[in-house]
Design an enzyme around this catalytic site. Structure first.
Site, PDB file in Angstrom:
ATOM      1  N   TYR A 149       0.863  -1.193  -0.058  1.00  8.18           N
ATOM      2  CA  TYR A 149      -0.111  -0.072   0.076  1.00  8.18           C
ATOM      3  C   TYR A 149       1.072   1.228   0.018  1.00  8.18           C
ATOM      4  O   TYR A 149       0.258   2.157  -0.118  1.00  8.18           O
ATOM      5  CB  TYR A 149      -0.962   0.059   1.027  1.00  8.18           C
ATOM      6  CG  TYR A 149      -2.312  -0.414   0.913  1.00  8.18           C
ATOM      7  CD1 TYR A 149      -3.389   0.189   1.222  1.00  8.18           C
ATOM      8  CD2 TYR A 149      -2.665  -1.428  -0.105  1.00  8.18           C
ATOM      9  CE1 TYR A 149      -4.809  -0.094   0.849  1.00  8.18           C
ATOM     10  CE2 TYR A 149      -3.771  -1.730  -0.432  1.00  8.18           C
ATOM     11  CZ  TYR A 149      -4.990  -1.455  -0.081  1.00  8.18           C
ATOM     12  OH  TYR A 149      -6.322  -1.672  -0.212  1.00  8.18           O
ATOM     13  N   LYS A 241       4.660 -14.255   5.879  1.00  3.67           N
ATOM     14  CA  LYS A 241       5.532 -15.124   5.105  1.00  3.67           C
ATOM     15  C   LYS A 241       7.013 -15.017   5.330  1.00  3.67           C
ATOM     16  O   LYS A 241       7.855 -14.798   4.587  1.00  3.67           O
ATOM     17  CB  LYS A 241       5.253 -14.849   3.552  1.00  3.67           C
ATOM     18  CG  LYS A 241       6.083 -15.783   2.521  1.00  3.67           C
ATOM     19  CD  LYS A 241       5.053 -16.950   2.620  1.00  3.67           C
ATOM     20  CE  LYS A 241       5.714 -18.097   1.599  1.00  3.67           C
ATOM     21  NZ  LYS A 241       5.350 -19.554   1.957  1.00  3.67           N
ATOM     22  N   ASP A 341       0.619 -18.769   3.767  1.00  2.00           N
ATOM     23  CA  ASP A 341      -0.162 -19.832   2.638  1.00  2.00           C
ATOM     24  C   ASP A 341      -0.794 -20.773   3.640  1.00  2.00           C
ATOM     25  O   ASP A 341      -1.841 -21.395   3.332  1.00  2.00           O
ATOM     26  CB  ASP A 341       0.920 -20.739   1.950  1.00  2.00           C
ATOM     27  CG  ASP A 341       2.223 -20.749   2.636  1.00  2.00           C
ATOM     28  OD1 ASP A 341       2.204 -21.070   3.820  1.00  2.00           O
ATOM     29  OD2 ASP A 341       3.101 -20.753   1.794  1.00  2.00           O
ATOM     30  N   ASP A 365      -5.254  -8.724   2.856  1.00  4.87           N
ATOM     31  CA  ASP A 365      -5.995  -8.441   1.666  1.00  4.87           C
ATOM     32  C   ASP A 365      -6.859  -9.769   1.246  1.00  4.87           C
ATOM     33  O   ASP A 365      -7.979  -9.993   1.195  1.00  4.87           O
ATOM     34  CB  ASP A 365      -5.541  -7.691   0.573  1.00  4.87           C
ATOM     35  CG  ASP A 365      -6.514  -7.226  -0.247  1.00  4.87           C
ATOM     36  OD1 ASP A 365      -7.509  -7.137  -0.187  1.00  4.87           O
ATOM     37  OD2 ASP A 365      -5.758  -6.675  -1.372  1.00  4.87           O
TER      38      ASP A 365
END
Length: 483
Positions: A149, A241, A341, A365
Site C-alpha cells: 500500500y 511469510k 499460505d 487483503d
C-alpha cells in the site's frame, strides 16, 4: 447543538449530537446509504430513548465529487474528516487514468489510518459454501500504510525502472544477479529461444518496493493486542511469510513477539512458552534439556550451539513460573504466528484456531476476502480504517460500486450497515454505553431479519423458502427486528 467528536486524554469524547461526515458512494451507493442511515438513526434513537441523534454531514468523493467540482477527492472532504474525526462511506469508483490510483487508499494514506479492521462472523441462516460457517469468528488487523500500500513501483521499460536497475547493478551486484531478466542480455537470450531476439533490446522488469518498518508494525500489533485484551479474545496470531521474506514479513513477526513480551508481559503468553510451561507442569522433575527436546523434535540433530540456545530459551521461560506457571498462563492471551499460505488453508479447515489476526497489507487483503466468502460474501462484510492514536476513523463498505444495479433498490446494504455498527461501537469506546447499545441493536436486527429469511436477492437465490426484499425493505426488516 451539533458538535464534533474530540479526542481527550487518549479517549473519544462523543457528544449527544455528533456531526458525522458521510460519503454515500458511487453506483449502488445511494441505494445502500438510504437504507443504512435509517437503520442507524433508529438504533441510536431506541438505544438512547431519544436523547442522542447523529447529525449527518455529506462530504464528496468519487463520481459525485468529480461531476460537481471537477475533483475526485476535494480538499474540503479531507478537511472535514480531519475535523470531525469519525466518518462513514459507501463504495467509490477508482478514477480511470492518471492521478489518484484509488480513492480509498488515498483517504487512508492522507489520514494515516494505519489499521484496516475487518471483523468476520456468520449470521445464522446466511448461505455459505462451507459446512460450518459458524466456526468463523475472527477479527483481522491489517496494516494499512506500508507493504504494497506504500504504492512504490515503476513500470517495466520506464526510465525510472532502468535507473533503479542501474543502481542495483552498481551498488548491490550480488542482489542484482537475482533479478532474472535484469540485464538486456538475459532478455535477448530468451528472445533467441523463440526466434525473436529483437523483442527485448532493454530490460523489461517492473519494480516494486515493500517497506515494512518497526514503528509501523508495532502500532498495528499494539492495537491488535489491546483489542484482544479489551474484548476478552483468546489469541492474537501474527500471519506472515517470514520463512521467505525474512527482513520484512519475518521482522514483522519478530517485532510482534518482542512487543508482546515487553509491553504486555503480565497479560499474555506465547505459544512456545505455553509448551514449555505445560511440559514442566505435567512433570515437575523434567530437566531443561528434556523440555527442549520436547518442544523441538529436531533437537538431537542440532549442533551443540543450537542445542544450547534452545535450552537457554527453556530456562528463560521458566523464570516466568511465579506469574505464568501452575496453569496461570491458560487464562492469558495467547500470542502465536502462522505462515500466510498455511493460514489460508487452515481458516477453512480449522477456523476455531484463529481469533484476532495481525498481519501486513497484502496478507490481510487475501485473508479478509477469503473469510468473507465463508460467511456469506463480501456484500455483508464490514470494514474500518482507524488511527487509534489520533482517533480518526472511516468506516466503509468493503465491496465495489456494482453500477449495473444502481438506482434499482436491489442490492444488499449489509456491508455499510455492519460498518455503521462498528462505527457506533467505536464511538462507545470512550465509555458512553448508549452508542454500544445501538450497535447491539443493529446486530439483533440483522440476526432477526436474516433468521426470518427476509433477505435481498443475493441471499434469496440461495435460501429455500426465503422472501426476497428490496434494499430499502431489508433496512425496514432490520429495524423491525430490533424489538
Amino acid at each position: 447543538m451539533p458538535s464534533a467528536i474530540a479526542m481527550q486524554s487518549g479517549k473519544l469524547d462523543v457528544p449527544n449530537d455528533p456531526i458525522i461526515p458521510f460519503i454515500e458512494g458511487d453506483g449502488t451507493g445511494p441505494d445502500i446509504w438510504r437504507a443504512s442511515v435509517r437503520v442507524f438513526d433508529a438504533a441510536v434513537a431506541k438505544a438512547s430513548n431519544g436523547k442522542k441523534k447523529i447529525h449527518w454531514h455529506e462530504v464528496l468523493a468519487g463520481e459525485k465529487a468529480f461531476n460537481k467540482t471537477g475533483n475526485w477527492l476535494p480538499d474540503q472532504t479531507i478537511d472535514d474528516f480531519k475535523k470531525y474525526l469519525v466518518g462513514i462511506k459507501g463504495p467509490l469508483t477508482t478514477p480511470v487514468g492518471g492521478g489518484i490510483r484509488s480513492l480509498n487508499v488515498a483517504l487512508r494514506q492522507m489520514l494515516d489510518l494505519y489499521v484496516c479492521l475487518r471483523p468476520v462472523r456468520w449470521f445464522q441462516g446466511v448461505p455459505s459454501p462451507v459446512k460450518k460457517p459458524g466456526d468463523v469468528d475472527m477479527v483481522i488487523f491489517r496494516e494499512n500504510t506500508e507493504d504494497i500500500y506504500a504504492g512504490i513501483e515503476w513500470a517495466a521499460g520506464t526510465p525510472e525502472a532502468a535507473k533503479f536497475l542501474a543502481l542495483m547493478e552498481k551498488e548491490f551486484p550480488k542482489e542484482f544477479k537475482k533479478i532474472r531478466f535484469g540485464s538486456a542480455a538475459a532478455g535477448v537470450e530468451w528472445g533467441k529461444s523463440i526466434g525473436h531476439p529483437e523483442l527485448y533490446p532493454t530490460p523489461a522488469v517492473g519494480i516494486g518496493l515493500k517497506p515494512v518498518s518497526k514503528p509501523g508494525s508495532e502500532r498495528l500489533i499494539w492495537a491488535a493486542i489491546e483489542y484482544a485484551l479489551k474484548n476478552n479474545r483468546r489469541s492474537v496470531t501474527f500471519v506472515h511469510k517470514g520463512n521467505i521474506m525474512k527482513f520484512t514479513e519475518g521482522a514483522f513477526k519478530d517485532w510482534g513477539y518482542e512487543l508482546a513480551a515487553k509491553s504486555f508481559r503480565e497479560k499474555c503468553v506465547t505459544e512456545r512458552e505455553s509448551w514449555i510451561l505445560g511440559n514442566k507442569e505435567a512433570n515437575t522433575d523434567l530437566s531443561s534439556v528434556e523440555n527442549a527436546r520436547m518442544i523441538d523434535p529436531g533437537y538431537d540433530m542440532m549442533t551443540p550451539d543450537q542445542q544450547k540456545k534452545i535450552v537457554g530459551e527453556v530456562e528463560n521461560v521458566l523464570k516466568l513460573w511465579p506469574t505464568h506457571g501452575q496453569g496461570k498462563w491458560k487464562s492469558m492471551l495467547m500470542i502465536k504466528d502462522s505462515i500466510a499460505d498455511i493460514t489460508l488453508q487452515q481458516v477453512l479447515t480449522r477456523p476455531k484456531d484463529f481469533d484476532v489476526i495481525a498481519t501486513m497489507n497484502l496478507n490481510g487483503d487475501y485473508l479478509s476476502d477469503a473469510l468473507a466468502a465463508q460467511i456469506g460474501g463480501i456484500g455483508i462484510a464490514p470494514g474500518a480504517n482507524i488511527n487509534y492514536i489520533s482517533g480518526h476513523a472511516i468506516f466503509e463498505a468493503t465491496h465495489g460500486t456494482a453500477p449495473k444495479y444502481a438506482n434499482l433498490d436491489q442490492v444488499n446494504p449489509g456491508s455499510v450497515i455492519l460498518s455503521g455498527e462498528m462505527m457506533l461501537r467505536y464511538m462507545g469506546s470512550g465509555g458512553d454505553t448508549d452508542w454500544t447499545k445501538a450497535a447491539d441493536l443493529i446486530i439483533k436486527g440483522m440476526d432477526g431479519a436474516i433468521g426470518a429469511k427476509t433477505v435481498t436477492y443475493d441471499f434469496h437465490r440461495m435460501m429455500e423458502g426465503a422472501t426476497k426484499l428490496k434494499c430499502s425493505e431489508f433496512g425496514d426488516a432490520i429495524i423491525k427486528h430490533m424489538g
